[in-house]
Each structure stands twice: as C-alpha cells, then as structure tokens.
Design a protein around this motif. Structure first.
Motif, PDB file in Angstrom:
ATOM      1  N   VAL A   1       0.852  -1.188   0.000  1.00 59.89           N
ATOM      2  CA  VAL A   1       0.000   0.000   0.000  1.00 59.89           C
ATOM      3  C   VAL A   1       0.892   1.243   0.000  1.00 59.89           C
ATOM      4  N   GLU A   2       0.621   2.157  -0.903  1.00 54.42           N
ATOM      5  CA  GLU A   2       1.384   3.406  -1.001  1.00 54.42           C
ATOM      6  C   GLU A   2       0.888   4.377   0.072  1.00 54.42           C
ATOM      7  N   ILE A   3       1.800   4.855   0.916  1.00 48.52           N
ATOM      8  CA  ILE A   3       1.460   5.796   1.988  1.00 48.52           C
ATOM      9  C   ILE A   3       2.056   7.152   1.628  1.00 48.52           C
ATOM     10  N   LEU A   4       1.211   8.156   1.426  1.00 51.46           N
ATOM     11  CA  LEU A   4       1.677   9.484   1.017  1.00 51.46           C
ATOM     12  C   LEU A   4       1.156  10.550   1.973  1.00 51.46           C
ATOM     13  N   THR A   5       2.058  11.438   2.402  1.00 47.49           N
ATOM     14  CA  THR A   5       1.684  12.518   3.316  1.00 47.49           C
ATOM     15  C   THR A   5       2.031  13.867   2.694  1.00 47.49           C
ATOM     16  N   CYS A   6       1.111  14.795   2.798  1.00 43.98           N
ATOM     17  CA  CYS A   6       1.283  16.138   2.234  1.00 43.98           C
ATOM     18  C   CYS A   6       2.475  16.861   2.868  1.00 43.98           C
ATOM     19  N   GLY A   7       3.437  17.284   2.053  1.00 43.17           N
ATOM     20  CA  GLY A   7       4.620  17.979   2.550  1.00 43.17           C
ATOM     21  C   GLY A   7       4.295  19.338   3.134  1.00 43.17           C
ATOM     22  N   THR A   8       3.370  20.068   2.523  1.00 46.50           N
ATOM     23  CA  THR A   8       2.973  21.378   3.043  1.00 46.50           C
ATOM     24  C   THR A   8       2.386  21.239   4.443  1.00 46.50           C
ATOM     25  N   CYS A   9       1.613  20.184   4.650  1.00 45.69           N
ATOM     26  CA  CYS A   9       0.986  19.952   5.957  1.00 45.69           C
ATOM     27  C   CYS A   9       2.037  19.589   7.008  1.00 45.69           C
ATOM     28  N   LEU A  10       3.004  18.771   6.622  1.00 44.41           N
ATOM     29  CA  LEU A  10       4.087  18.426   7.549  1.00 44.41           C
ATOM     30  C   LEU A  10       4.843  19.677   7.976  1.00 44.41           C
ATOM     31  N   ASN A  11       5.121  20.546   7.019  1.00 41.68           N
ATOM     32  CA  ASN A  11       5.815  21.801   7.324  1.00 41.68           C
ATOM     33  C   ASN A  11       4.985  22.675   8.259  1.00 41.68           C
ATOM     34  N   TYR A  12       3.718  22.786   7.984  1.00 37.24           N
ATOM     35  CA  TYR A  12       2.836  23.658   8.765  1.00 37.24           C
ATOM     36  C   TYR A  12       2.780  23.225  10.227  1.00 37.24           C
ATOM     37  N   TYR A  13       2.721  21.912  10.456  1.00 37.23           N
ATOM     38  CA  TYR A  13       2.613  21.395  11.815  1.00 37.23           C
ATOM     39  C   TYR A  13       3.976  21.126  12.458  1.00 37.23           C
ATOM     40  N   GLY A  14       5.063  21.480  11.760  1.00 40.64           N
ATOM     41  CA  GLY A  14       6.394  21.261  12.311  1.00 40.64           C
ATOM     42  C   GLY A  14       6.770  19.796  12.425  1.00 40.64           C
ATOM     43  N   LEU A  15       6.314  18.988  11.460  1.00 40.06           N
ATOM     44  CA  LEU A  15       6.524  17.546  11.521  1.00 40.06           C
ATOM     45  C   LEU A  15       7.444  17.028  10.410  1.00 40.06           C
ATOM     46  N   SER A  16       8.087  17.915   9.698  1.00 41.27           N
ATOM     47  CA  SER A  16       8.884  17.512   8.532  1.00 41.27           C
ATOM     48  C   SER A  16       9.973  16.499   8.875  1.00 41.27           C
ATOM     49  N   GLU A  17      10.531  16.580  10.082  1.00 31.64           N
ATOM     50  CA  GLU A  17      11.608  15.667  10.483  1.00 31.64           C
ATOM     51  C   GLU A  17      11.091  14.471  11.271  1.00 31.64           C
ATOM     52  N   LYS A  18       9.782  14.330  11.373  1.00 29.42           N
ATOM     53  CA  LYS A  18       9.219  13.283  12.215  1.00 29.42           C
ATOM     54  C   LYS A  18       8.434  12.225  11.440  1.00 29.42           C
ATOM     55  N   LEU A  19       8.464  12.292  10.118  1.00 33.33           N
ATOM     56  CA  LEU A  19       7.762  11.301   9.314  1.00 33.33           C
ATOM     57  C   LEU A  19       8.380   9.915   9.554  1.00 33.33           C
ATOM     58  N   GLN A  20       7.532   8.913   9.820  1.00 27.41           N
ATOM     59  CA  GLN A  20       8.003   7.571  10.160  1.00 27.41           C
ATOM     60  C   GLN A  20       7.609   6.497   9.156  1.00 27.41           C
ATOM     61  N   VAL A  21       6.679   6.792   8.290  1.00 27.71           N
ATOM     62  CA  VAL A  21       6.227   5.768   7.343  1.00 27.71           C
ATOM     63  C   VAL A  21       5.773   6.444   6.046  1.00 27.71           C
ATOM     64  N   GLY A  22       6.070   5.813   4.922  1.00 36.11           N
ATOM     65  CA  GLY A  22       5.637   6.343   3.641  1.00 36.11           C
ATOM     66  C   GLY A  22       6.525   7.460   3.114  1.00 36.11           C
ATOM     67  N   GLN A  23       5.975   8.196   2.132  1.00 33.77           N
ATOM     68  CA  GLN A  23       6.719   9.241   1.445  1.00 33.77           C
ATOM     69  C   GLN A  23       5.992  10.582   1.534  1.00 33.77           C
ATOM     70  N   VAL A  24       6.746  11.645   1.313  1.00 31.28           N
ATOM     71  CA  VAL A  24       6.175  12.999   1.254  1.00 31.28           C
ATOM     72  C   VAL A  24       5.656  13.244  -0.157  1.00 31.28           C
ATOM     73  N   THR A  25       4.503  13.910  -0.251  1.00 26.73           N
ATOM     74  CA  THR A  25       3.943  14.209  -1.570  1.00 26.73           C
ATOM     75  C   THR A  25       3.504  15.664  -1.636  1.00 26.73           C
ATOM     76  N   ASN A  26       2.926  16.043  -2.778  1.00 26.88           N
ATOM     77  CA  ASN A  26       2.474  17.423  -2.974  1.00 26.88           C
ATOM     78  C   ASN A  26       1.034  17.430  -3.468  1.00 26.88           C
ATOM     79  N   MET A  27       0.457  18.621  -3.565  1.00 25.81           N
ATOM     80  CA  MET A  27      -0.958  18.725  -3.894  1.00 25.81           C
ATOM     81  C   MET A  27      -1.268  18.277  -5.321  1.00 25.81           C
ATOM     82  N   TYR A  28      -0.308  18.422  -6.234  1.00 20.56           N
ATOM     83  CA  TYR A  28      -0.554  17.949  -7.599  1.00 20.56           C
ATOM     84  C   TYR A  28      -0.753  16.435  -7.605  1.00 20.56           C
ATOM     85  N   VAL A  29       0.124  15.722  -6.890  1.00 18.03           N
ATOM     86  CA  VAL A  29       0.015  14.257  -6.829  1.00 18.03           C
ATOM     87  C   VAL A  29      -1.278  13.857  -6.119  1.00 18.03           C
ATOM     88  N   ILE A  30      -1.634  14.571  -5.056  1.00 26.44           N
ATOM     89  CA  ILE A  30      -2.875  14.276  -4.340  1.00 26.44           C
ATOM     90  C   ILE A  30      -4.071  14.415  -5.281  1.00 26.44           C
TER      91      ILE A  30
END
Length: 209
Positions: free
Chosen positions: A167-196
């Motif tokens: 299963v492909e796990i994708l998390t919005c990079g803008t959202c990670l940045n907004y919540y200060g979580l960019s360095e805390k991702l533990q599973v899957g990949q970072v994505t963007n709104m175009y891919v979403i």
C-alpha cells in the motif's frame, strides 16, 4: 523464534516454507519469513489469517520485507480438520487484485464529537484496513491527518504493515511543514498537492472515514 529465508522464491514457495516451519513448532513462538516482494507479504498474511495467528510485517529496504507470524497454540489436529485447514490455506497464494481504491485521511480523528473517541475510532479504522481482503492502492494523509504518519502516532505499526504489503502511503509535505513535523515522518513518502489531486482523479473508489 524460527527464521525462514524465502528471498528470491516465487509463489507458492514462501507460503510452503513458512507453513512447514509453523507445523514443526513444538511450542508457541514466532516464525519470521524474509521475502523480496509485496505479493509474498500479502500471501503470508493470508496464511496467518487462515491459521488464526497474529501477523505483522515490516519493510526492511528495497525489495526486502519481513513477515512475523505468532503461533500461540500448538495442538493436534484431526484429519478432517487438517483437510479443511489445508483447503483454506491453498487459497492464500493469489495475485494482487487491488483496484484503484484510495483512502483519504484528513484528520487525526474520525467523525465529529468527542476527540478522544475520534482518535480511538481512526486507529481502529486503520487497523481494520490491514484485515481487508482487498487492500487500498494508496492512502493519502493531509491537514491534521499528517500526524498519523509521524512519531507518536498510535497507528504506526498498522501503517507500516500496510506499506509492507504494497500500500502506497503518502503525506502532504505542506501539511508536515505547517505542523512542524517535517523531520518526524516515520512511514511512507512525502507528496504534494498535484500528486494528491492526480491520485484522486484516477481513483475508481475514494474512501474518507
């Protein structure tokens, strides 16, 4: 603990090797099987389900996965029960039948109302996904849902199991940045709104809890 090396083995060999290891156990324990493809992970998960065993999986690296099956009871099986069990296990080795099914998680809670209950419900929903006969192709996390793929998420084990099964796990990079979580991702990949947007447009079915 028994370790089974099924790297490079085509279906149904990983299932056969693991089943043999489980049958040889004389006391409760764990069988760990190494495989090199997601279909083998799914088939071993089905084997565990047919045996009524707890199972979890982990992606160790590129084309390297570990499936752990916990055998809790060792008991004799009557011939008629063995025949039924063998019939159930024969069906575990099947190709990946997933369609373009997309799950969208936009919050760390499920539903409206009590927040604590909402968190419990979402964790339960993500666990339930691991038990589906047909897994989603992709799970998208954005806005508050981005917290679910990061440190301290109560659903990390389930999400890693889903990822190991392809299963492909994708998390919005803008959202990670907004919540200060960019360095805390533990599973899957970072994505963007175009891919979403692209994933949503191409999906045959979108599920939003």
């Amino acid at each position: 603990m028994i370790q089974v090396n099924a790297m490079g083995d085509a279906c149904p060999i990983p299932v056969i090797k693991t089943k043999k290891a489980m049958d040889q156990m004389t006391e409760p324990g764990i069988v760990e099987t190494l495989v090199d493809n997601e279909i083998a992970v799914q088939n071993l998960t089905r084997l565990a389900g047919a045996r009524g065993c707890r199972v979890w999986s982990e992606k160790l690296g590129e084309n390297q996965y570990k499936v752990s099956i916990e055998v809790q009871e060792i008991s004799g099986v009557r011939p008629e029960e063995q025949a039924a069990q063998d019939a159930a296990e024969e069906s575990v080795c099947v190709p990946d039948a997933r369609k373009h099914m997309l799950v969208v998680i936009s919050s760390s809670k499920m539903g409206e109302g009590n927040e604590e209950l909402g968190g419990v419900l979402l964790k339960g929903f993500l666990y339930a996904l691991t038990q589906l006969e047909t897994l989603p192709e992709t799970i998208l996390f954005y806005n508050g849902g981005a917290r679910m793929t990061c440190e301290d998420s109560p659903a990390l084990e389930d999400l890693k199991s889903l990822e190991a099964q392809g299963v492909e796990i994708l998390t919005c990079g803008t959202c990670l940045n907004y919540y200060g979580l960019s360095e805390k991702l533990q599973v899957g990949q970072v994505t963007n709104m175009y891919v979403i947007a692209e994933k949503m447009a191409q999906a045959d079915k979108i599920i939003k809890p």
